[in-house]
Design a protein around this motif. Sequence first.
Motif, PDB file in Angstrom:
ATOM      1  N   GLY A   3       0.783  -1.150   0.002  1.00 14.13           N
ATOM      2  CA  GLY A   3       0.198  -0.012  -0.235  1.00 14.13           C
ATOM      3  C   GLY A   3       1.023   1.298   0.094  1.00 14.13           C
ATOM      4  O   GLY A   3       0.560   2.227   0.234  1.00 14.13           O
ATOM      5  N   THR A   4       2.128   1.081  -0.392  1.00  9.55           N
ATOM      6  CA  THR A   4       3.194   2.374  -0.348  1.00  9.55           C
ATOM      7  C   THR A   4       3.460   2.494  -2.113  1.00  9.55           C
ATOM      8  O   THR A   4       4.230   1.527  -2.472  1.00  9.55           O
ATOM      9  N   ALA A   5       3.457   3.550  -2.561  1.00 10.12           N
ATOM     10  CA  ALA A   5       3.608   3.676  -3.878  1.00 10.12           C
ATOM     11  C   ALA A   5       4.979   3.658  -4.343  1.00 10.12           C
ATOM     12  O   ALA A   5       5.362   3.162  -5.520  1.00 10.12           O
ATOM     13  N   SER A   6       5.983   4.109  -3.319  1.00  7.64           N
ATOM     14  CA  SER A   6       7.247   3.719  -4.017  1.00  7.64           C
ATOM     15  C   SER A   6       7.738   2.535  -4.053  1.00  7.64           C
ATOM     16  O   SER A   6       8.688   2.031  -4.739  1.00  7.64           O
ATOM     17  N   VAL A  23       5.716  -8.704 -10.275  1.00  4.70           N
ATOM     18  CA  VAL A  23       4.221  -8.197 -10.438  1.00  4.70           C
ATOM     19  C   VAL A  23       3.557  -7.260  -9.244  1.00  4.70           C
ATOM     20  O   VAL A  23       3.638  -7.770  -8.170  1.00  4.70           O
ATOM     21  N   PRO A  24       3.709  -6.139  -9.482  1.00  8.13           N
ATOM     22  CA  PRO A  24       3.458  -5.183  -8.325  1.00  8.13           C
ATOM     23  C   PRO A  24       1.739  -5.034  -8.226  1.00  8.13           C
ATOM     24  O   PRO A  24       0.995  -5.024  -9.306  1.00  8.13           O
ATOM     25  N   ILE A  25       1.383  -5.388  -7.117  1.00 13.91           N
ATOM     26  CA  ILE A  25      -0.102  -5.334  -6.765  1.00 13.91           C
ATOM     27  C   ILE A  25      -0.434  -4.378  -5.504  1.00 13.91           C
ATOM     28  O   ILE A  25       0.258  -4.458  -4.610  1.00 13.91           O
ATOM     29  N   ALA A  26      -1.057  -3.316  -5.783  1.00 12.94           N
ATOM     30  CA  ALA A  26      -1.510  -2.232  -4.801  1.00 12.94           C
ATOM     31  C   ALA A  26      -2.665  -2.910  -3.868  1.00 12.94           C
ATOM     32  O   ALA A  26      -3.476  -3.367  -4.239  1.00 12.94           O
ATOM     33  N   LEU A  27      -2.227  -2.626  -2.603  1.00 11.56           N
ATOM     34  CA  LEU A  27      -3.101  -3.092  -1.553  1.00 11.56           C
ATOM     35  C   LEU A  27      -3.984  -1.618  -0.904  1.00 11.56           C
ATOM     36  O   LEU A  27      -3.043  -1.079  -0.114  1.00 11.56           O
ATOM     37  N   GLU A  79      -5.709   5.861  -2.444  1.00 14.70           N
ATOM     38  CA  GLU A  79      -5.974   4.897  -3.676  1.00 14.70           C
ATOM     39  C   GLU A  79      -5.635   5.707  -4.808  1.00 14.70           C
ATOM     40  O   GLU A  79      -4.901   5.122  -5.760  1.00 14.70           O
ATOM     41  N   ALA A  80      -5.528   6.848  -5.033  1.00 10.25           N
ATOM     42  CA  ALA A  80      -5.345   7.605  -6.068  1.00 10.25           C
ATOM     43  C   ALA A  80      -3.664   7.533  -6.513  1.00 10.25           C
ATOM     44  O   ALA A  80      -3.283   7.410  -7.532  1.00 10.25           O
ATOM     45  N   THR A  81      -2.947   7.775  -5.157  1.00  7.74           N
ATOM     46  CA  THR A  81      -1.572   7.781  -5.368  1.00  7.74           C
ATOM     47  C   THR A  81      -0.967   6.539  -5.772  1.00  7.74           C
ATOM     48  O   THR A  81       0.108   6.241  -6.503  1.00  7.74           O
ATOM     49  N   ARG A 133       1.184   2.699 -11.157  1.00  8.19           N
ATOM     50  CA  ARG A 133       0.983   1.752 -12.111  1.00  8.19           C
ATOM     51  C   ARG A 133       1.191   0.485 -11.894  1.00  8.19           C
ATOM     52  O   ARG A 133       1.773  -0.319 -12.171  1.00  8.19           O
ATOM     53  N   PRO A 134       0.349  -0.206 -10.666  1.00  9.06           N
ATOM     54  CA  PRO A 134       0.336  -1.424 -10.235  1.00  9.06           C
ATOM     55  C   PRO A 134      -0.207  -2.288 -11.364  1.00  9.06           C
ATOM     56  O   PRO A 134      -1.181  -1.848 -12.242  1.00  9.06           O
TER      57      PRO A 134
END
Length: 244
Positions: free
Chosen positions: A178-181, A202-206, A215-217, A222-223
């Motif tokens: 859940g961290t954009a970096s 494979v990046p998956i955003a939580l 969520e926007a960040t 680009r997950p």
Amino acid sequence: MAVQTFLVRTMSDTVETDIQRVFTIANEILPRYHLPALSFEQMRKIADGPFDLFLIPHIWAEEHAQDRSLAFNEAKRAEIRSAALEIARKHGYDVNPPEFIAGIESSLKETKQAGLRNVLMTTGGRRYKHQAMEKAGIGGYFEEIIDRDQTYYAKEQGLYHLYRKHKLPHMRIVLLSGTASYLKAANNAHGCKVGDTYLEVVPIALSTEYSYNDEATLRAARPKALIHGYGELLPILKELAPLG
């Protein structure tokens, strides 16, 4: 032959109080530089770990605009880390392990049973992370911890460390964060080749109430997919990274 898949989880998506601790410490540091406190929403636009990576550009904004490498200035990093440690000690953060997010143990069991190799990545040190996991009884679900020694300068280094260590012909890392970096680091590391070996990431955003970024960040990083809970992970992996 099935591709060995490692599921890398980040500390801020494993312990429920991590983001609140960051919020408290950041807002006790900022007045020392005559800056106003951040709202929780403002912080989730810029939050990162460790503290210095997002506080240095915020505190020394004009200087950072001229020199994008300022966040890695050792003198400034030491200054911020020293202040953060002082505040953490005052609140007992360095002695009281945080609570784990509800559902993390069942998620770790499910992913392990599905054939994923669980790894924890953190920009912090090992001492309290190990103690916290042992106390909660979930330490056995993680094969290893990648910590500050590998992620100090760039989160990509933590992923490369895992890649170099295992030396697999084709290694797949699913990075859940859940961290954009972290998501950006995953995209940067994807496709690395060394000799006859290949790294797939494979990046998956939580996106949850505990995530460092909103969520926007997270979407801007680009997950490959964005989920809102652990229960969505295995179904989305069937589409993005089949385990069979």
